[in-house]
Design a protein around this motif. Structure first.
Motif, PDB file in Angstrom:
ATOM      1  N   ASP A  11       0.855  -1.187   0.000  1.00 52.71           N
ATOM      2  CA  ASP A  11       0.000   0.000   0.000  1.00 52.71           C
ATOM      3  C   ASP A  11       0.889   1.235   0.000  1.00 52.71           C
ATOM      4  N   ILE A  12       0.604   2.143  -0.913  1.00 54.51           N
ATOM      5  CA  ILE A  12       1.410   3.360  -1.058  1.00 54.51           C
ATOM      6  C   ILE A  12       0.511   4.566  -0.850  1.00 54.51           C
ATOM      7  N   VAL A  13       1.016   5.545  -0.122  1.00 58.32           N
ATOM      8  CA  VAL A  13       0.277   6.787   0.076  1.00 58.32           C
ATOM      9  C   VAL A  13       1.097   7.928  -0.519  1.00 58.32           C
ATOM     10  N   THR A  14       0.431   8.866  -1.175  1.00 58.79           N
ATOM     11  CA  THR A  14       1.112   9.908  -1.940  1.00 58.79           C
ATOM     12  C   THR A  14       0.229  11.149  -2.030  1.00 58.79           C
ATOM     13  N   ASN A  15       0.827  12.269  -2.413  1.00 56.43           N
ATOM     14  CA  ASN A  15       0.005  13.462  -2.646  1.00 56.43           C
ATOM     15  C   ASN A  15      -0.506  13.507  -4.085  1.00 56.43           C
ATOM     16  N   ALA A  16      -0.106  12.525  -4.912  1.00 59.25           N
ATOM     17  CA  ALA A  16      -0.582  12.474  -6.296  1.00 59.25           C
ATOM     18  C   ALA A  16      -2.040  12.045  -6.342  1.00 59.25           C
ATOM     19  N   ALA A  17      -2.827  12.720  -7.162  1.00 59.97           N
ATOM     20  CA  ALA A  17      -4.234  12.359  -7.347  1.00 59.97           C
ATOM     21  C   ALA A  17      -4.326  11.110  -8.225  1.00 59.97           C
ATOM     22  N   PRO A  18      -5.418  10.347  -8.123  1.00 60.05           N
ATOM     23  CA  PRO A  18      -5.556   9.128  -8.920  1.00 60.05           C
ATOM     24  C   PRO A  18      -5.356   9.340 -10.409  1.00 60.05           C
ATOM     25  N   GLU A  19      -5.877  10.446 -10.938  1.00 56.68           N
ATOM     26  CA  GLU A  19      -5.714  10.691 -12.384  1.00 56.68           C
ATOM     27  C   GLU A  19      -4.250  10.924 -12.757  1.00 56.68           C
ATOM     28  N   GLN A  20      -3.480  11.498 -11.838  1.00 57.26           N
ATOM     29  CA  GLN A  20      -2.046  11.669 -12.088  1.00 57.26           C
ATOM     30  C   GLN A  20      -1.327  10.320 -12.073  1.00 57.26           C
ATOM     31  N   VAL A  21      -1.689   9.466 -11.129  1.00 54.09           N
ATOM     32  CA  VAL A  21      -1.092   8.138 -11.056  1.00 54.09           C
ATOM     33  C   VAL A  21      -1.416   7.348 -12.324  1.00 54.09           C
ATOM     34  N   ALA A  22      -2.650   7.472 -12.811  1.00 49.01           N
ATOM     35  CA  ALA A  22      -3.075   6.750 -14.015  1.00 49.01           C
ATOM     36  C   ALA A  22      -2.266   7.195 -15.232  1.00 49.01           C
ATOM     37  N   ARG A  23      -1.839   8.456 -15.252  1.00 50.89           N
ATOM     38  CA  ARG A  23      -1.032   8.936 -16.393  1.00 50.89           C
ATOM     39  C   ARG A  23       0.408   8.443 -16.314  1.00 50.89           C
ATOM     40  N   ILE A  24       0.891   8.211 -15.112  1.00 46.93           N
ATOM     41  CA  ILE A  24       2.290   7.823 -14.929  1.00 46.93           C
ATOM     42  C   ILE A  24       2.529   6.368 -15.293  1.00 46.93           C
ATOM     43  N   PHE A  25       1.570   5.502 -14.914  1.00 44.63           N
ATOM     44  CA  PHE A  25       1.795   4.064 -15.062  1.00 44.63           C
ATOM     45  C   PHE A  25       0.948   3.481 -16.202  1.00 44.63           C
ATOM     46  N   LYS A  26       1.489   2.449 -16.828  1.00 42.74           N
ATOM     47  CA  LYS A  26       0.860   1.850 -18.006  1.00 42.74           C
ATOM     48  C   LYS A  26      -0.443   1.145 -17.671  1.00 42.74           C
ATOM     49  N   ARG A  27      -0.456   0.389 -16.556  1.00 40.89           N
ATOM     50  CA  ARG A  27      -1.644  -0.395 -16.213  1.00 40.89           C
ATOM     51  C   ARG A  27      -2.145  -0.026 -14.831  1.00 40.89           C
ATOM     52  N   VAL A  40      -2.201   0.020  -9.070  1.00 41.68           N
ATOM     53  CA  VAL A  40      -1.159  -0.008 -10.098  1.00 41.68           C
ATOM     54  C   VAL A  40      -0.639  -1.438 -10.209  1.00 41.68           C
ATOM     55  N   VAL A  41      -0.590  -1.958 -11.441  1.00 39.96           N
ATOM     56  CA  VAL A  41      -0.135  -3.326 -11.659  1.00 39.96           C
ATOM     57  C   VAL A  41       1.144  -3.311 -12.473  1.00 39.96           C
ATOM     58  N   ILE A  42       2.215  -3.864 -11.889  1.00 38.99           N
ATOM     59  CA  ILE A  42       3.509  -3.931 -12.563  1.00 38.99           C
ATOM     60  C   ILE A  42       4.025  -5.361 -12.482  1.00 38.99           C
ATOM     61  N   LYS A  43       4.175  -5.991 -13.655  1.00 39.82           N
ATOM     62  CA  LYS A  43       4.659  -7.370 -13.736  1.00 39.82           C
ATOM     63  C   LYS A  43       3.851  -8.309 -12.838  1.00 39.82           C
ATOM     64  N   GLY A  44       2.537  -8.108 -12.832  1.00 39.41           N
ATOM     65  CA  GLY A  44       1.653  -8.976 -12.069  1.00 39.41           C
ATOM     66  C   GLY A  44       1.541  -8.634 -10.597  1.00 39.41           C
ATOM     67  N   VAL A  45       2.365  -7.706 -10.110  1.00 41.58           N
ATOM     68  CA  VAL A  45       2.320  -7.303  -8.702  1.00 41.58           C
ATOM     69  C   VAL A  45       1.408  -6.083  -8.573  1.00 41.58           C
ATOM     70  N   LYS A  46       0.497  -6.132  -7.591  1.00 44.59           N
ATOM     71  CA  LYS A  46      -0.465  -5.056  -7.416  1.00 44.59           C
ATOM     72  C   LYS A  46      -0.053  -4.119  -6.284  1.00 44.59           C
ATOM     73  N   PHE A  47      -0.136  -2.834  -6.556  1.00 50.67           N
ATOM     74  CA  PHE A  47       0.175  -1.812  -5.561  1.00 50.67           C
ATOM     75  C   PHE A  47      -1.055  -0.919  -5.421  1.00 50.67           C
ATOM     76  N   GLU A  48      -1.585  -0.829  -4.202  1.00 50.99           N
ATOM     77  CA  GLU A  48      -2.718   0.059  -3.967  1.00 50.99           C
ATOM     78  C   GLU A  48      -2.183   1.439  -3.611  1.00 50.99           C
ATOM     79  N   VAL A  49      -2.477   2.401  -4.454  1.00 52.05           N
ATOM     80  CA  VAL A  49      -1.955   3.758  -4.267  1.00 52.05           C
ATOM     81  C   VAL A  49      -3.096   4.678  -3.834  1.00 52.05           C
ATOM     82  N   ALA A  50      -2.947   5.273  -2.663  1.00 49.30           N
ATOM     83  CA  ALA A  50      -3.980   6.158  -2.121  1.00 49.30           C
ATOM     84  C   ALA A  50      -3.431   7.571  -1.976  1.00 49.30           C
ATOM     85  N   GLN A  51      -4.288   8.531  -2.213  1.00 53.86           N
ATOM     86  CA  GLN A  51      -3.901   9.920  -1.994  1.00 53.86           C
ATOM     87  C   GLN A  51      -4.063  10.266  -0.516  1.00 53.86           C
ATOM     88  N   PHE A  52      -3.140  11.091   0.000  1.00 54.34           N
ATOM     89  CA  PHE A  52      -3.279  11.551   1.380  1.00 54.34           C
ATOM     90  C   PHE A  52      -4.677  12.126   1.593  1.00 54.34           C
TER      91      PHE A  52
END
Length: 400
Positions: A11-27, A40-52
């Motif tokens: 689980d990752i927490v960030t100040n990035a908004a979901p739409e910004q995260v969606a632009r950064i990562f492919k999937r 965010v899915v990278i090589k089959g590994v799932k990362f849950e990214v939440a905004q502060f």
């Protein structure tokens, strides 16, 4: 990391908004974008990214300090910066790990009001790690237990399965009961309390006690086996009679119907429902295994879920009068019978029956099953013998 355990997810927490995260990562998958959460899915590994939750402050630490106050448990309220290797713990998570305590952050009641599912999560983490529940946290769960009915059945089901497949499943069910949530989630299981059994077969006590003992002995069960273990005797309250002794006539059949209704209510998958109800329905058949004719026994042993069924029987016996003759008999027969003996190749087909003069219809299944029974018994081994066996049925007028 602090507990020297492999993480199941990140689980990752960030100040990035979901739409910004969606632009950064492919999937990415918007699992809760309205709440600032994206997967965010990278090589089959799932990362849950939440905004502060609040980024009105002037630093990451300020954002983080505010954010963790609304997490559920102290051991889940810590953060780690992989670049600086710094641990941020504003809630006493490290201390509670040392104390082996599950404790809600701040005022536990407020955390549970934010999400009622957290009450189940607290119990799940306690039995997963073998930690004690903080008294104030458990008191808040008991107070708010009726609110668990506001949570979706899908979320309840997933937490329940995690509790049942934990190293302390028995304790998990006891905590569910002590908290007041068990009668609300699974009233059919709560109804097992006080249902007495014949002491000559069940010296351990009532049906609820017997079920808990089975849960205690499970070792790395599949979710379906764990659920079937919990539900295997749910038909007993409705079938209990007292004559010369206490009996539960066909409780496994009644129990299979009840188990199916429970699984439908909790929205299990079709495959899971089929497996769980099969295990409940078939668990009594071991009592007759040594008396079965060879063909019946082979059909019994070749069931799709037999490995879990055999384990359910072992748990059942080890939690009652500890007679394992049927268990060892079936294991020996499994070893004795080669694969082809249990799953013999079909020697004739419906086309063969038509050529013999059988009229298409239900009779086909009866004849083909009879031929297979003869194969399983070892009296038919060739196609010629199978055709001759079918002709015997024709001569009796079965096809007319």
């Amino acid at each position: 990391m602090l507990m020297d355990a492999k993480p199941g997810d990140y689980d990752i927490v960030t100040n990035a908004a979901p739409e910004q995260v969606a632009r950064i990562f492919k999937r990415t998958v918007p699992v809760g974008a309205q709440f600032g959460v994206i997967l965010v899915v990278i090589k089959g590994v799932k990362f849950e990214v939440a905004q502060f939750r609040n980024i009105s402050g002037d630093s990451v630490e300020a954002w983080l300090r505010e954010d963790v106050q609304h997490r559920d448990l102290t051991i889940n309220g810590m953060a780690y910066d992989p670049l600086t290797e710094q641990i941020f713990d504003y809630v006493g998570g490290q201390e509670d790990i040392q104390r082996r305590i599950i404790r809600g952050i701040g005022e536990p009641r407020d955390r549970f009001l934010e999400d009622r599912l957290r009450m189940l999560r607290a119990i799940r983490f306690a039995v997963r790690f073998g930690y004690e529940l903080d008294p104030a946290t458990f008191a808040a769960i008991q107070e708010l237990a009726p609110d668990i009915q506001e949570v979706s059945v899908e979320r309840i089901r997933e937490e329940l399965l995690k509790i049942l497949t934990s190293p302390q499943a028995e304790r998990g069910v006891r905590l569910l009961d002590d908290s007041g949530m068990l009668p609300l989630i699974l009233p059919e299981v709560a109804a097992l309390k006080g249902v007495t059994q014949p002491p000559e077969f069940h010296p351990e006590g009532d049906v609820f006690t017997h079920t808990l003992l089975m849960l205690r002995q499970m070792k790395h069960p599949s979710p379906e086996l764990a659920m079937a273990t919990l539900l295997h005797d749910v038909g007993k309250p409705a079938t209990r009679t007292v004559t010369d002794r206490i009996r539960f006539h066909q409780h496994e059949l009644v129990g299979a119907d009840i188990a199916e209704n429970i699984c439908l209510r909790l929205k299990f998958s079709t495959d899971a429902i089929e497996k769980i109800t099969t295990l409940v329905r078939e668990h009594q058949k071991f009592s007759h295994a040594q008396e079965m004719k060879t063909s019946t026994l082979k059909r019994f042993l070749r069931q799709k879920h037999f490995a879990d069924l055999l384990e359910l029987h072992r748990l059942d016996r080890m939690s009652s009068y500890r007679q394992l003759e049927s268990y060892h008999f079936c294991k020996a027969k499994l070893k004795e019978f080669a694969h082809d003996n249990i799953h013999p190749p079909r020697l004739i087909s419906g086309d063969d029956l038509v050529k013999l003069g059988f009229a298409p219809g239900p009779v086909f299944k009866r004849v083909l099953e009879a031929v297979e029974d003869a194969q399983l018994e070892g009296t038919v081994t060739t196609r010629e013998q199978a055709l001759a066996y079918a002709k015997e049925f024709q001569a009796t007028g079965i096809s007319m």
